[in-house]
Structure formats: structure tokens, C-alpha cells
Design a protein around this motif. Structure first.
Motif, PDB file in Angstrom:
ATOM      1  N   TYR A  33       0.817  -1.217   0.000  1.00 12.95           N
ATOM      2  CA  TYR A  33       0.000   0.000   0.000  1.00 12.95           C
ATOM      3  C   TYR A  33       0.850   1.266   0.000  1.00 12.95           C
ATOM      4  N   ARG A  34       2.127   1.116   0.250  1.00 12.99           N
ATOM      5  CA  ARG A  34       3.007   2.287   0.314  1.00 12.99           C
ATOM      6  C   ARG A  34       3.873   2.457  -0.933  1.00 12.99           C
ATOM      7  N   ALA A  35       4.042   1.392  -1.695  1.00 16.63           N
ATOM      8  CA  ALA A  35       4.904   1.465  -2.879  1.00 16.63           C
ATOM      9  C   ALA A  35       4.308   2.394  -3.935  1.00 16.63           C
ATOM     10  N   THR A  36       5.169   3.102  -4.615  1.00 12.31           N
ATOM     11  CA  THR A  36       4.755   4.059  -5.646  1.00 12.31           C
ATOM     12  C   THR A  36       4.966   3.455  -7.036  1.00 12.31           C
ATOM     13  N   ALA A  37       4.541   4.214  -8.064  1.00  9.85           N
ATOM     14  CA  ALA A  37       4.776   3.792  -9.447  1.00  9.85           C
ATOM     15  C   ALA A  37       6.267   3.651  -9.710  1.00  9.85           C
ATOM     16  N   GLU A  38       7.057   4.540  -9.145  1.00 11.31           N
ATOM     17  CA  GLU A  38       8.514   4.470  -9.324  1.00 11.31           C
ATOM     18  C   GLU A  38       9.071   3.189  -8.715  1.00 11.31           C
ATOM     19  N   ASP A  39       8.529   2.787  -7.549  1.00 13.96           N
ATOM     20  CA  ASP A  39       8.991   1.550  -6.917  1.00 13.96           C
ATOM     21  C   ASP A  39       8.678   0.334  -7.794  1.00 13.96           C
ATOM     22  N   VAL A  40       7.494   0.326  -8.394  1.00 17.21           N
ATOM     23  CA  VAL A  40       7.100  -0.791  -9.247  1.00 17.21           C
ATOM     24  C   VAL A  40       8.004  -0.871 -10.473  1.00 17.21           C
ATOM     25  N   LEU A  41       8.226   0.265 -11.118  1.00 12.05           N
ATOM     26  CA  LEU A  41       9.069   0.274 -12.317  1.00 12.05           C
ATOM     27  C   LEU A  41      10.517  -0.076 -11.980  1.00 12.05           C
ATOM     28  N   ALA A  42      10.999   0.383 -10.825  1.00  9.36           N
ATOM     29  CA  ALA A  42      12.371   0.072 -10.423  1.00  9.36           C
ATOM     30  C   ALA A  42      12.536  -1.418 -10.163  1.00  9.36           C
ATOM     31  N   ARG A  95      -8.846   1.535   0.777  1.00  2.40           N
ATOM     32  CA  ARG A  95      -7.415   1.286   0.616  1.00  2.40           C
ATOM     33  C   ARG A  95      -7.012   1.448  -0.846  1.00  2.40           C
ATOM     34  N   THR A  96      -5.795   1.925  -1.046  1.00  6.55           N
ATOM     35  CA  THR A  96      -5.271   2.095  -2.405  1.00  6.55           C
ATOM     36  C   THR A  96      -3.989   1.298  -2.534  1.00  6.55           C
ATOM     37  N   PRO A  97      -4.053   0.134  -3.210  1.00  9.29           N
ATOM     38  CA  PRO A  97      -2.834  -0.660  -3.376  1.00  9.29           C
ATOM     39  C   PRO A  97      -1.846   0.032  -4.311  1.00  9.29           C
ATOM     40  N   ALA A  98      -0.623  -0.465  -4.318  1.00  9.63           N
ATOM     41  CA  ALA A  98       0.385   0.048  -5.248  1.00  9.63           C
ATOM     42  C   ALA A  98      -0.118  -0.119  -6.681  1.00  9.63           C
ATOM     43  N   PRO A  99       0.264   0.778  -7.583  1.00  8.53           N
ATOM     44  CA  PRO A  99      -0.206   0.674  -8.974  1.00  8.53           C
ATOM     45  C   PRO A  99       0.310  -0.593  -9.653  1.00  8.53           C
TER      46      PRO A  99
END
Length: 736
Positions: free
Chosen positions: A519-528, A724-728
Motif C-alpha cells: 500500500y506504500r509502494a509508488t509507481a517508481e517503486d514498481v518500475l524500479a 485502501r489504495t494498493p500500489a499501482p
């Protein structure tokens, strides 16, 4: 035909209440009347009871005040009962198959003129290791005449005071409402005999009575340990005006025997309460001692004499002498091979004499594999909220080079290792610390677990020898007894841990800290994460994570991975994550099959994946937090359930499509079935059940409650699923 009322009343875990109600409503006896009391502050219990009420017209639910005592709740239930006879059942207990009809048949066979007030039945005892052990009352019940009374047979008081094994006439309850005026089983079980004019005896097993482990009773509030004194006092007062000295003597013997047995149980009565318990027991022993009463002979007689005369110092001396005798026997029987272990224990014991370090926390995960899982997430949150608390990791020597730079650590077996384990205020683990670790007064042990249970765990493995191979259940229970807190991500886990790990710890229904990242990870975290794995933009990443099978000597992939990769096409890459028991992926290689068995953390793999394919791995419960597609490949479901045992039918309650063969799996992944509306609905229902407490704030709740001592009211409340908003997803991240 006699109408029998079964009253289910009291507080218990939801799993125990469910088992109890199912055992009662499964009784085929048509003239059964069932009354269930539920506290108004327990909506889950009320919903469960009302479900049975809706399905079964024999069931009546009686809501009671949250502050209602056991006695008050039972009295309210009696007011709603319709039967000529009443059986009181605690939610921890259950009825054996066919018990209601068997009890009613016994009642119908009695002579009409007998006017029986109480039918005394047999019972079975459920321990963690045995679901229905003999009670110990059977022999006496078979020797007693079919119809009798307490005046004729004072030995009736020797039967265990299990209230569910006494079927009491509604007439007796109407004439003596005070019979239900005292909480617990002890008073009403004995008072029913003292008040009954006629008693019938039979060997019918009327109830399976569950006994908590001693450590669970020890963990109770202090007043619970003194709970027998009030009932025994009331019982002696109840019988004070009656003329049968044999009954008074038997009641006195029963009371003193119970008191002495409690004093002798070291694993149940906390040491700090022994002196006070002895004092109160001695007061009763002197006050209610019948004139001319003769104590038993031998050592038991010495104990009775010391208790009756309030000689606590003498009792302590006798107890100490027995302890020394047993210790000497143990020392004499020690083997030469234990010398090294003795030296280690001495070093550790010396460290235990030092004061507890209030600012020292020891963490471990997966038997010293490194900084992982829930303990890692807790340690990171602790560094933010309480940086003054030193964090030390237990890590096996061969894993030390893999630690993040600057990680404070100790290697198992070293003097430093035993030193920190002895002095640490906090000990956090997702498995268990070794058997030799002592639970010090003032220390806090946190069991984080490492997944939501589908397969049988803990003592529930005892009927599955392949899973329990080499497992010492007694040692396991001793390790469990050290826990102060047990973390849970959902109600299913809370119920399962209570059954699989029976002890006196407190469940923290806060979610799993390791899932906060979802729930805390961002789009940048996913792409990284995808970039580190070498997943090209636009490619679909399928994370395949099979679980370990206890009946297989080594890991053999159940899929032809190169062939599956070819079938899925150029735009799909397979990330194959083996269980942590295994080092690498066996078999031939393929350019679009990436072995990520040793990749840590697994949460990074989940963030990078578009879809999860698994069989029975608990990763499915964590991954569901991302609200991304999940496919269950259950090609050996029948074998797995038979060998390992499971808590629910995953194939019927899956988070997405279920496949049974490689061709079927490939078909699902090459069509829209893996992510269509049906799959989305299955996933939503699965998330409602198993992602109940995970909302991104689990670690914060645990740190604030356990390490900072904040009250429940000050913790971040669990957000409803819809808020709740999960990571993208990778697709969403690429568009941002």
C-alpha cells in the motif's frame, strides 16, 4: 419423547464457537431445543449464532449485555428454554454425534415415578493432542445404581464437575433459581447434586469437554486462579443445614483435594500467587472441616495436615525437599554427552542474572536467514518511531555476507548470541527461538508468523505424519508458551493460531507488517523493481511460486516451464520463485524463464508481477493485497490435502481461476480468463476474507502497541477495504 434443551453460553474463540454450534445443530434429534447466548459486544459471534438460527428452527439466539456474567447469561437462556431437561454446554465444548438422542432415550427409559432431577452422564476430554480421551468417570458411573441420591451415594461428588455432563430438570431449576447464581461450572455442577431428590446415572457420553493447557490457565487474570473459593464456600453454606455427615465429609475432601492439586501444579499457578492461594485454602480447610474428620494417610495426609493448620512454611519446606529430590535424580541420570550443553546453559544462565536491557530488541527470521519478512518490516518501523532501541539480528554465519551494510547481528551459538538473548527486552521472530531460550520476567516475545495458513500448522499436524515428521509437539508447546503476542492478518488466522498454537499469548489483529509495502509502494517503486529484474517495458510478468511438499525429498517443478514459456509467447516472462527451503530452479533453462528463487525480498517480485500463479503458497494471501490477478494451479490438490491437511477448500474459495493441468493453465493465461470479471469477483471476495487487517499501517500498530506501550484506542484504525489504495499495477505505473 422428552424435549431436551441444550444451552450454549459463555465466551470462546470464534473457531471454538463454530465447532460447538455445528456439533449441536448436527444432532438429528427432532425434539431438541437449542438456546445460544451471545454478548452484544461480539458481532462476529452473534452473526454466527444467527446464521444457525436462520437455518435451524430449533435454535433461539438470546443477546445478553457485554458485562453479563456467566450466571446471568445462563439464567436468561433458561428463561427461553422449552425443554423438560436442560444441558449447559460451554462454547469450548461440543456434543458427540448422536448425543442428544442418546440422552433423551436414557431419560425416556426412566420410571415415570422416579421424578429424576439430574441425569449424570459420562464425558470425554479434548486436549490438544487427543480430541476425545476417556474422562476417568466411566468406572464409577458403571458401578453406581441406575437411580440413587447423594445421601445414598456420597461418592457422586467424586465425579468431575463438568456441567455439560449433568442434564438437569427444568423443575429443579424453577424451584432453585439460585443454582445458576454463581459463575463457572463448579458450583452448579455440585449444587445440582446437593439439591436433587433423585439422581439417575448412565454411561452415555453427553459432551466432549475441552481442557485448556496449563499455560493458558496460568495466563488468566489473577482472580481466575482464586475462582474456586467462592463456589466452595457457597456449597458448604448450601449444605450446612443438611444432616448427612458423610456428604459433608465428601464435599470437604473434594474441596481440599482440589486446593492441594492446584498448589501442586507448578505450570498453572503463578509463583507470586502461591502464598495467597495457600492462605485462602487454609482458611477454608479450617473453617469447613467436619468434626472428627480424619485426613488420609501417607504424604497426602501430611499435606492435608499442613493445609488445615495453615502451616505455609512447613508446606514450603516439604515442597522444597521434593524439588531437591527430583533435581538430584535428574542430575544423577544426566548423560556424559550433555556436558557441552551444560556449559552453554551455565554461560547463558549467568547472562540471565544481569538486568533486562529495556532498549534492546533481538530479531530473527526463517531460522537465521537474515533481514526478512514481518520482523524486517517491524525493525524498519522501530527505527523510525523508536530509534533509541537497539536492533540486533540473529543470522547464521553463512548468511552474514548477505546482510545490508551496517546490520548489527550475532551468530547463533556464540557468547554474544547468548548474551543478547538473555538480556533483550524484546524478542521478535517469524518462527521460533531455540528450545533453550528462557522467557524472562519482563521480556516480551512477539511471534509474527510468516503467512496466512492454508495447510495445517502447529499441533493440528499431529494427524498428518508426513508434515509432522521429526516434530516434537511437547517442545513446540514449550516454545509457544514463551509468546506474549501473536500477529494476525485476518480472522481466519486468529482462529487458526488459537487452535494450532494453544497458549496464553494475546493476538494482535493488526495485519502483517511485511504487507505494508503493498500500500506504500509508488509507481517508481514498481518500475524500479521490474528494471532490476530485467523485465522489458510492455512485457507481462507471471510470477510462479509453488510451495514445498513435505512428502517429496526434493523440489521437482510440476510444470514444464520452457514449454509453458513458449506457449505464452514473446510478450510474457516467467519469474519462478521456489520455496525458501530450496536454493535454485532445477531442470533446463529458457531465456524467458527467470529463476528468482534466491531473490529477496519476495515483496519486490510481487510488485513487479502482473499476475501470480501458485498452488498452495501463502504468498497468494499477501499478493491479494495488490488486487492483481491470481491463478491457482492445483494439479495435486487431493494428494496435498491428504498428506498435509488444509483448513479450507481452496479450490472452492479461490482468488481466481483454478487449473488442474498445464494445458488448462496455458489456456487460462492465453485468454482473458486470468483477469476477467469472474476472476475479479473471486479476488474481491478473497480479499474481504484474507486481507482483513492489512492496510499499510500494520507495522506502526505493532510498534506503537508493543514497543511504545500505547493503548488500543490510540492506534491507527484498520481502513475498510474500499478505502485502501494498493500500489499501482505495472501497466498503471508505466502510464504515470
Amino acid at each position: 419423547m422428552t424435549q431436551l434443551s441444550v444451552i450454549v453460553s459463555g465466551r470462546a474463540s470464534l473457531s471454538r464457537l463454530r465447532e460447538c454450534l455445528e456439533s449441536v445443530t448436527a444432532q438429528p434429534y427432532a425434539r431438541l431445543d437449542v438456546v445460544v447466548t451471545v454478548p452484544l459486544d461480539d458481532p462476529a459471534a452473534r452473526a454466527l449464532a444467527e446464521t444457525h438460527e436462520t437455518r435451524d428452527p430449533r435454535v433461539t439466539v438470546v443477546p445478553v449485555s457485554p458485562h453479563a456474567s456467566t450466571a446471568t447469561a445462563r439464567a436468561a437462556a433458561v428463561g427461553a428454554a422449552r425443554g423438560a431437561y436442560v444441558q449447559f454446554v460451554h462454547p469450548d465444548d461440543r456434543l458427540p454425534e448422536g448425543a442428544a438422542a442418546a440422552v433423551a432415550a436414557r431419560l425416556d427409559a426412566l420410571p415415570e415415578a422416579a421424578a429424576v432431577d439430574v441425569l449424570l452422564c459420562d464425558h470425554r476430554v479434548a486436549h490438544w493432542w487427543d480430541d476425545a480421551a476417556p474422562s476417568g468417570d466411566t468406572e464409577l458411573l458403571t458401578r453406581l445404581p441406575r437411580l440413587t441420591s447423594l445421601d445414598e451415594r456420597p461418592a457422586l461428588l467424586d465425579l468431575a464437575p463438568v456441567l455439560g455432563a449433568r442434564v438437569i430438570s427444568a423443575r429443579l431449576l424453577d424451584h432453585h433459581p439460585g443454582l445458576l447464581a454463581v459463575d463457572g461450572d463448579l458450583y452448579p455442577a455440585y449444587a445440582a447434586l446437593l439439591l436433587a431428590r433423585r439422581v439417575a446415572c448412565c454411561d452415555t457420553v453427553a459432551v466432549v469437554h475441552r481442557r485448556d493447557r496449563p499455560v493458558q490457565r496460568r495466563a488468566a487474570e489473577p482472580e481466575r486462579h482464586f475462582a474456586a473459593f467462592g463456589p466452595y464456600e457457597r456449597l458448604h453454606e448450601l449444605y450446612a443445614g443438611c444432616g448427612n455427615p458423610a456428604v459433608r465429609a465428601r464435599l470437604y475432601d473434594r474441596m481440599t483435594a482440589d486446593y492441594l492439586a492446584t498448589l501442586a501444579r507448578r505450570d498453572e499457578l503463578p509463583p507470586a500467587l502461591v502464598a495467597e492461594y495457600f492462605r485462602r485454602a487454609a482458611r477454608h480447610a479450617a473453617r469447613f472441616r467436619p468434626e472428627g474428620h480424619r485426613a488420609p494417610g501417607g504424604l497426602d495426609g501430611v499435606r492435608h495436615h499442613l493445609l488445615a493448620h495453615g502451616a505455609y512454611l512447613g508446606y514450603r519446606a516439604l515442597r522444597g525437599a521434593n524439588d531437591k529430590r527430583r533435581a538430584l535424580q535428574t542430575a544423577v541420570g544426566a548423560r556424559a554427552g550433555q556436558v557441552a550443553a551444560v556449559r552453554t546453559r551455565r554461560r547463558y544462565r549467568a547472562a540471565l542474572r544481569r538486568r533486562v536491557d529495556e532498549d534492546l530488541a533481538v530479531f530473527s527470521a526463517y531460522w537465521g536467514r537474515g533481514v526478512h519478512c514481518n520482523p524486517a518490516a517491524l525493525a524498519a518501523e522501530l527505527a523510525e518511531l523508536a530509534p533509541d532501541i537497539r536492533r540486533v539480528w540473529v543470522v547464521e554465519e553463512d548468511r552474514v555476507p548477505l546482510l545490508p551494510p551496517g546490520t548489527d547481528h550475532v551468530v547463533p551459538g556464540t557468547p554474544h548470541y547468548w548474551d543478547v538473548l538473555a538480556r533483550a527486552k524484546y524478542l521478535v521472530n517469524n518462527v521460533n527461538f531455540p528450545n533453550d531460550v528462557v522467557k524472562r520476567p519482563g521480556s516480551v516475545h512477539v511471534q509474527t508468523h510468516h503467512g496466512t495458513p492454508l495447510k495445517r500448522m502447529g499441533v493440528d499436524q499431529r494427524h498428518h505424519p508426513a508434515a509432522a515428521q521429526g516434530l516434537n509437539f511437547d517442545a513446540l508447546l514449550e516454545r509457544i508458551d514463551r509468546w506474549d503476542y501473536s500477529l494476525s492478518a485476518n480472522s481466519h488466522s486468529t482462529e487458526t493460531w488459537a487452535r494450532a498454537y494453544p497458549s496464553g499469548y494475546r493476538s494482535l489483529d493488526y495485519g502483517y507488517p511485511r504487507n505494508d509495502v503493498y500500500y506504500r509502494a509508488t509507481a517508481e517503486d514498481v518500475l524500479a523493481a521490474r528494471a532490476r529484474l530485467g523485465i522489458a517495458p510492455g512485457r507481462r510478468a507471471v510470477l510462479y511460486a509453488p510451495t514445498h511438499r513435505d512428502h517429496e525429498a526434493r523440489w521437482t517443478p510440476r510444470l514444464d516451464l520452457p514449454r509453458l514459456a513458449e506457449r505464452l509467447g514473446e510478450d510474457t516472462v516467467l519469474l519462478v520463485r521456489g520455496h525458501y527451503f530450496h536454493d535454485r530452479l532445477p531442470g533446463p533453462r529458457h531465456p524467458r524463464v527467470l529463476d528468482v528463487t534466491g531473490w529477496d525480498p519476495v515483496e519486490e517480485l510481487a510488485l513487479a508481477a502482473d499476475v501470480l500463479v501458485t498452488d498452495y503458497s501463502s504468498l497468494m494471501f499477501d499478493y491479494a493485497n495488490l488486487d492483481r490477478p491470481i491463478v491457482i494451479h492445483a494439479d495435486d490438490w487431493e494428494t496435498y490435502t491428504r498428506v498435509r491437511g488444509v483448513y479450507f477448500d481452496l479450490t472452492a474459495e479461490a482468488p481466481g481461476p483454478v487449473t488442474r493441468g498445464q494445458g488448462e493453465l496455458a489456456e487460462v493465461l492465453t485468454s482473458t480468463a486470468w483477469c476477467d470479471e469472474t476472476a475479479r469477483k473471486q479476488r474481491h471476495d478473497f480479499r474481504l476474507r484474507f486481507c482483513e487487517y492489512d492496510d499499510g499501517h500494520a507495522a506502526e500498530r505493532v510498534v506503537r502497541r508493543v514497543f511504545l506501550g500505547e493503548g488500543e484506542e490510540g492506534l491507527p484504525p484498520v481502513l475498510p477495504l474500499g478505502r485502501r489504495t494498493p500500489a499501482p499495477t505495472p501497466e498503471e505505473a508505466a502510464r504515470r
